[in-house]
Design a protein around this motif. Structure first.
Motif, PDB file in Angstrom:
ATOM      1  N   VAL A   1       0.858  -1.191   0.000  1.00  0.00           N
ATOM      2  CA  VAL A   1       0.000   0.000   0.000  1.00  0.00           C
ATOM      3  C   VAL A   1       0.894   1.241   0.000  1.00  0.00           C
ATOM      4  N   ASN A   2       0.666   2.103  -0.969  1.00  0.00           N
ATOM      5  CA  ASN A   2       1.413   3.364  -1.072  1.00  0.00           C
ATOM      6  C   ASN A   2       0.509   4.493  -0.616  1.00  0.00           C
ATOM      7  N   ARG A   3       1.045   5.378   0.221  1.00  0.00           N
ATOM      8  CA  ARG A   3       0.226   6.515   0.669  1.00  0.00           C
ATOM      9  C   ARG A   3       0.928   7.831   0.295  1.00  0.00           C
ATOM     10  N   TYR A   4       0.211   8.650  -0.471  1.00  0.00           N
ATOM     11  CA  TYR A   4       0.783   9.916  -0.935  1.00  0.00           C
ATOM     12  C   TYR A   4       0.001  11.068  -0.335  1.00  0.00           C
ATOM     13  N   ASP A   5       0.711  12.061   0.190  1.00  0.00           N
ATOM     14  CA  ASP A   5       0.014  13.307   0.487  1.00  0.00           C
ATOM     15  C   ASP A   5       0.338  14.281  -0.641  1.00  0.00           C
TER      16      ASP A   5
ATOM     17  N   GLU B   1      -1.565  12.321 -10.948  1.00  0.00           N
ATOM     18  CA  GLU B   1      -1.113  11.936 -12.293  1.00  0.00           C
ATOM     19  C   GLU B   1      -0.227  10.697 -12.218  1.00  0.00           C
ATOM     20  N   PHE B   2      -0.622   9.680 -12.942  1.00  0.00           N
ATOM     21  CA  PHE B   2       0.205   8.479 -13.093  1.00  0.00           C
ATOM     22  C   PHE B   2       0.768   8.574 -14.510  1.00  0.00           C
ATOM     23  N   ARG B   3       2.080   8.670 -14.623  1.00  0.00           N
ATOM     24  CA  ARG B   3       2.686   8.866 -15.949  1.00  0.00           C
ATOM     25  C   ARG B   3       3.387   7.603 -16.421  1.00  0.00           C
TER      26      ARG B   3
ATOM     27  N   LYS C   1       8.221   2.441 -18.224  1.00  0.00           N
ATOM     28  CA  LYS C   1       8.483   2.957 -16.876  1.00  0.00           C
ATOM     29  C   LYS C   1       7.252   3.719 -16.441  1.00  0.00           C
ATOM     30  N   HIS C   2       7.088   3.887 -15.136  1.00  0.00           N
ATOM     31  CA  HIS C   2       5.954   4.665 -14.661  1.00  0.00           C
ATOM     32  C   HIS C   2       6.361   5.492 -13.454  1.00  0.00           C
ATOM     33  N   CYS C   3       5.563   6.495 -13.121  1.00  0.00           N
ATOM     34  CA  CYS C   3       5.826   7.311 -11.930  1.00  0.00           C
ATOM     35  C   CYS C   3       4.525   7.940 -11.455  1.00  0.00           C
ATOM     36  N   VAL C   4       4.530   8.383 -10.212  1.00  0.00           N
ATOM     37  CA  VAL C   4       3.432   9.224  -9.731  1.00  0.00           C
ATOM     38  C   VAL C   4       4.012  10.623  -9.695  1.00  0.00           C
ATOM     39  N   HIS C   5       3.499  11.466 -10.562  1.00  0.00           N
ATOM     40  CA  HIS C   5       4.112  12.751 -10.855  1.00  0.00           C
ATOM     41  C   HIS C   5       4.044  13.708  -9.666  1.00  0.00           C
TER      42      HIS C   5
ATOM     43  N   ASN D   1       5.502  11.958  -4.031  1.00  0.00           N
ATOM     44  CA  ASN D   1       5.457  11.438  -5.409  1.00  0.00           C
ATOM     45  C   ASN D   1       6.284  10.157  -5.464  1.00  0.00           C
ATOM     46  N   LEU D   2       6.354   9.561  -6.621  1.00  0.00           N
ATOM     47  CA  LEU D   2       7.193   8.358  -6.794  1.00  0.00           C
ATOM     48  C   LEU D   2       7.907   8.507  -8.131  1.00  0.00           C
ATOM     49  N   ASP D   3       9.231   8.392  -8.098  1.00  0.00           N
ATOM     50  CA  ASP D   3      10.017   8.670  -9.315  1.00  0.00           C
ATOM     51  C   ASP D   3       9.851   7.588 -10.377  1.00  0.00           C
ATOM     52  N   TRP D   4      10.333   7.898 -11.573  1.00  0.00           N
ATOM     53  CA  TRP D   4      10.271   6.953 -12.691  1.00  0.00           C
ATOM     54  C   TRP D   4      10.945   5.632 -12.332  1.00  0.00           C
ATOM     55  N   HIS D   5      10.299   4.544 -12.608  1.00  0.00           N
ATOM     56  CA  HIS D   5      10.885   3.218 -12.351  1.00  0.00           C
ATOM     57  C   HIS D   5      10.076   2.151 -13.090  1.00  0.00           C
ATOM     58  N   SER D   6      10.654   0.965 -13.165  1.00  0.00           N
ATOM     59  CA  SER D   6       9.900  -0.238 -13.518  1.00  0.00           C
ATOM     60  C   SER D   6       9.932  -1.114 -12.280  1.00  0.00           C
ATOM     61  N   ASP D   7       8.892  -1.887 -12.042  1.00  0.00           N
ATOM     62  CA  ASP D   7       8.890  -2.703 -10.822  1.00  0.00           C
ATOM     63  C   ASP D   7       9.879  -3.853 -10.963  1.00  0.00           C
ATOM     64  N   ARG D   8      10.528  -4.145  -9.849  1.00  0.00           N
ATOM     65  CA  ARG D   8      11.523  -5.236  -9.844  1.00  0.00           C
ATOM     66  C   ARG D   8      10.863  -6.584 -10.058  1.00  0.00           C
TER      67      ARG D   8
ATOM     68  N   ILE E   1      -5.190  13.030   0.124  1.00  0.00           N
ATOM     69  CA  ILE E   1      -4.387  11.792   0.229  1.00  0.00           C
ATOM     70  C   ILE E   1      -4.814  10.796  -0.840  1.00  0.00           C
ATOM     71  N   ARG E   2      -3.817  10.243  -1.489  1.00  0.00           N
ATOM     72  CA  ARG E   2      -4.100   9.163  -2.447  1.00  0.00           C
ATOM     73  C   ARG E   2      -3.531   7.872  -1.891  1.00  0.00           C
ATOM     74  N   ILE E   3      -4.339   6.823  -1.953  1.00  0.00           N
ATOM     75  CA  ILE E   3      -3.877   5.497  -1.544  1.00  0.00           C
ATOM     76  C   ILE E   3      -3.802   4.643  -2.795  1.00  0.00           C
ATOM     77  N   ASN E   4      -2.724   3.887  -2.897  1.00  0.00           N
ATOM     78  CA  ASN E   4      -2.604   2.964  -4.027  1.00  0.00           C
ATOM     79  C   ASN E   4      -2.258   1.585  -3.494  1.00  0.00           C
ATOM     80  N   LEU E   5      -2.997   0.591  -3.977  1.00  0.00           N
ATOM     81  CA  LEU E   5      -2.708  -0.786  -3.561  1.00  0.00           C
ATOM     82  C   LEU E   5      -2.100  -1.509  -4.757  1.00  0.00           C
ATOM     83  N   THR E   6      -0.846  -1.921  -4.606  1.00  0.00           N
ATOM     84  CA  THR E   6      -0.162  -2.583  -5.712  1.00  0.00           C
ATOM     85  C   THR E   6      -0.038  -4.066  -5.392  1.00  0.00           C
ATOM     86  N   TYR E   7      -0.807  -4.867  -6.119  1.00  0.00           N
ATOM     87  CA  TYR E   7      -0.812  -6.314  -5.883  1.00  0.00           C
ATOM     88  C   TYR E   7       0.225  -6.964  -6.781  1.00  0.00           C
ATOM     89  N   ARG E   8       1.164  -7.672  -6.168  1.00  0.00           N
ATOM     90  CA  ARG E   8       2.164  -8.415  -6.942  1.00  0.00           C
ATOM     91  C   ARG E   8       2.036  -9.887  -6.558  1.00  0.00           C
ATOM     92  N   CYS E   9       2.092 -10.743  -7.552  1.00  0.00           N
ATOM     93  CA  CYS E   9       1.921 -12.171  -7.293  1.00  0.00           C
ATOM     94  C   CYS E   9       3.309 -12.799  -7.104  1.00  0.00           C
TER      95      CYS E   9
HETATM   96  O1  LIG Z   1       0.979   4.652  -6.695  1.00  0.00           O
HETATM   97  C1  LIG Z   1       1.006   4.191  -7.820  1.00  0.00           C
HETATM   98  O2  LIG Z   1       0.096   4.338  -8.641  1.00  0.00           O
HETATM   99  C2  LIG Z   1       2.211   3.434  -8.298  1.00  0.00           C
HETATM  100  C3  LIG Z   1       2.902   2.617  -7.271  1.00  0.00           C
HETATM  101  C4  LIG Z   1       4.084   1.926  -7.843  1.00  0.00           C
HETATM  102  O3  LIG Z   1       4.473   2.183  -8.940  1.00  0.00           O
HETATM  103  C5  LIG Z   1       4.801   0.915  -7.070  1.00  0.00           C
HETATM  104  O4  LIG Z   1       4.458   0.635  -5.918  1.00  0.00           O
HETATM  105  O5  LIG Z   1       5.746   0.328  -7.631  1.00  0.00           O
END
Ligand SMILES: O=C(O)CCC(=O)C(=O)O
Ligand SMILES: [Fe+2]
Length: 429
Positions: free
Chosen positions: A242-246, A277-279, A312-316, A250-257, A333-341
């Motif tokens: 779970v990612n929490r943004y106020d 913005e999700f870029r 690549k993606h980021c939260v701007h 933000n979250l910089d450009w990346h690809s998930d590991r 506040i934005r909450i993001n739930l990132t499900y990885r298997c």
């Molecule tokens: O908050 C988001 O939309 C992206 C989160 C993300 O990219 C990550 O957790 O790797």
């Protein structure tokens, strides 16, 4: 009021309501008129349709709207048609962000291009599907409420950039419903760090897991599978970050590991609360087009097999002091739930570096078209800026996940549209 005057006033209301997204013009007015006619003159129905198309939730003073959902009905097909047409009117007045309809000839624009609709998103960004109203509304709201109030163990993420240890300015917390992970029998490895402190799913998270698993498995069942991806019905959502943004994070450009989730992973990302913005952009070339998506509350974005390899993606980080549209539950506040298997094969058999004994990270070569597509295991000390250049070729058909001898051909994958690499490697399409 006479019929014509009434229509004029409804048109005026629509124009005003969306003027920041759809600039007022004769064409946009006649388009609103078409929508009103299609809705038998009902302003309420027209607003609902346009809201749905633009992913906003607006209503003129005094108008109450009910929530709608795509359901395959004639009415909902109407929304899709409108989405397509609306795009032609959408431009950004500051020309900072352009609508995709302006992007003639598919040339790379130095301005980010905003994608408003499901259709445009899925047509322009490969390996993404976009699903609004993913969970029942009360569940999405309740999840958001709990996660915003949860003060326990949300911590900044640690990661490395150019060998330097960095700390993210947003907060994260990991949850799971998997006993092995909760009891520490399976280690979660995230950004080259072992993740301890995994919290247990509550009832809302458990319910969301089941619904999201269904959604992801149904969606992947309809697509041609990529060679290394998980197939329906095996995708599981039993681990979530779970990612929490106020407003300032933000979250910089990346690809998930891919280290513990394998090549061509499928990652499901649920957005709740304030819209940010999700870029996204292709990993190569360096000047690839940037696209802007704004997933509204309760939107699921499925990053399909190939997305982490090719994009690549980021939260701007928006401009300082910019006003964000407040969400009724979470404000800014934005909450993001990132499900990885997480995959047992990768959790258990991750290779260690033959030079220094450290753990290794799974990567896919992309910079040089001659070697692009090769999967490699790279010593994680290198990532942390320490001095080890240990590397092994990956082989996913093999128990050890590596080739026996570096000179052997390992696992590789080229995107079907990557002609540059195909030419450089002289392989067929
Ligand atoms: O908050 C988001 O939309 C992206 C989160 C993300 O990219 C990550 O957790 O790797
Ligand atoms: Fe990510």
């Amino acid at each position: 009021m006479q019929g014509d005057d009434m229509t004029e006033s409804k048109l005026g209301i629509l124009c005003d309501l969306y003027s920041d997204i759809v600039p007022r013009s004769q064409e946009s007015e006649s388009f609103y008129l078409e929508i009103l006619v299609a809705c038998h003159g009902s302003l309420n129905a027209a607003v609902e349709m346009i809201n749905e198309s633009l992913g906003v939730c607006r209503f003129p003073n005094g108008l109450q709207l009910r929530k709608r959902k795509y359901d395959g009905s004639e009415e909902s097909k109407g929304v899709r048609k409108i989405q397509r047409s609306l795009n032609y009117f959408i431009t950004d007045s500051n020309n900072r962000i352009r609508a995709v309809s302006d992007n003639s000839g598919g040339k790379i624009s130095s301005n980010p291009i905003e994608l408003f609709t499901k259709e445009d998103i899925e047509a322009n960004v490969k390996y993404i599907t976009f699903h609004r109203n993913a969970l029942p509304e009360p569940l999405a709201d309740s999840l958001l409420q709990h996660l915003v109030q949860d003060e326990d163990n949300f911590t900044p993420n640690q990661f490395h950039l150019f060998g330097k240890k960095c700390t993210s300015n947003h907060l994260t917390k990991m949850f799971s419903s998997n006993e092995d992970i909760l009891l520490g029998r399976s280690k979660i490895y995230y950004n080259s760090y072992t993740r301890t402190n995994v919290a247990k799913y509550d009832d809302d998270l458990k319910m969301a897991q089941l619904l999201i698993e269904d959604q992801v498995n149904e969606t992947i069942a309809k697509q041609d599978p990529q060679p290394f991806q998980i197939r329906c019905p095996d995708w599981r959502g039993d681990v979530v970050l779970v990612n929490r943004y106020d407003r300032d994070s933000n979250l910089d450009w990346h690809s998930d590991r891919m280290t513990s989730i394998g090549p061509q992973p499928i990652i499901a990302s649920l957005s709740l609360g304030c819209v940010r913005e999700f870029r996204v952009r292709r990993t190569y070339p360096a000047n690839s087009q940037v696209y802007v998506l704004r997933p509204p509350h309760n939107t699921l974005m499925i990053m399909h097999a190939g997305f982490q390899e090719e994009y690549k993606h980021c939260v701007h980080a928006g401009p300082k002091n910019a006003t964000l549209e407040q969400h009724p539950i979470s404000k800014d506040i934005r909450i993001n739930l990132t499900y990885r298997c997480y995959l047992q094969t990768y959790l258990r058999n991750c290779p260690t570096c033959t030079k220094c004994g450290s753990s290794m990270d799974l990567r896919r070569a992309f910079k040089d078209p001659k070697t692009r597509g090769q999967y490699l295991w790279q010593c994680s000390r290198g990532y942390k800026g320490e001095d080890c250049d240990g590397v092994k070729r990956a082989d996913f058909q093999n128990e050890c996940l590596t080739v026996r001898n570096y000179k052997e051909q390992g696992s590789r994958w080229l995107a079907p549209d990557d002609n540059e690499a195909r030419n450089a490697q002289k392989v067929g399409t």
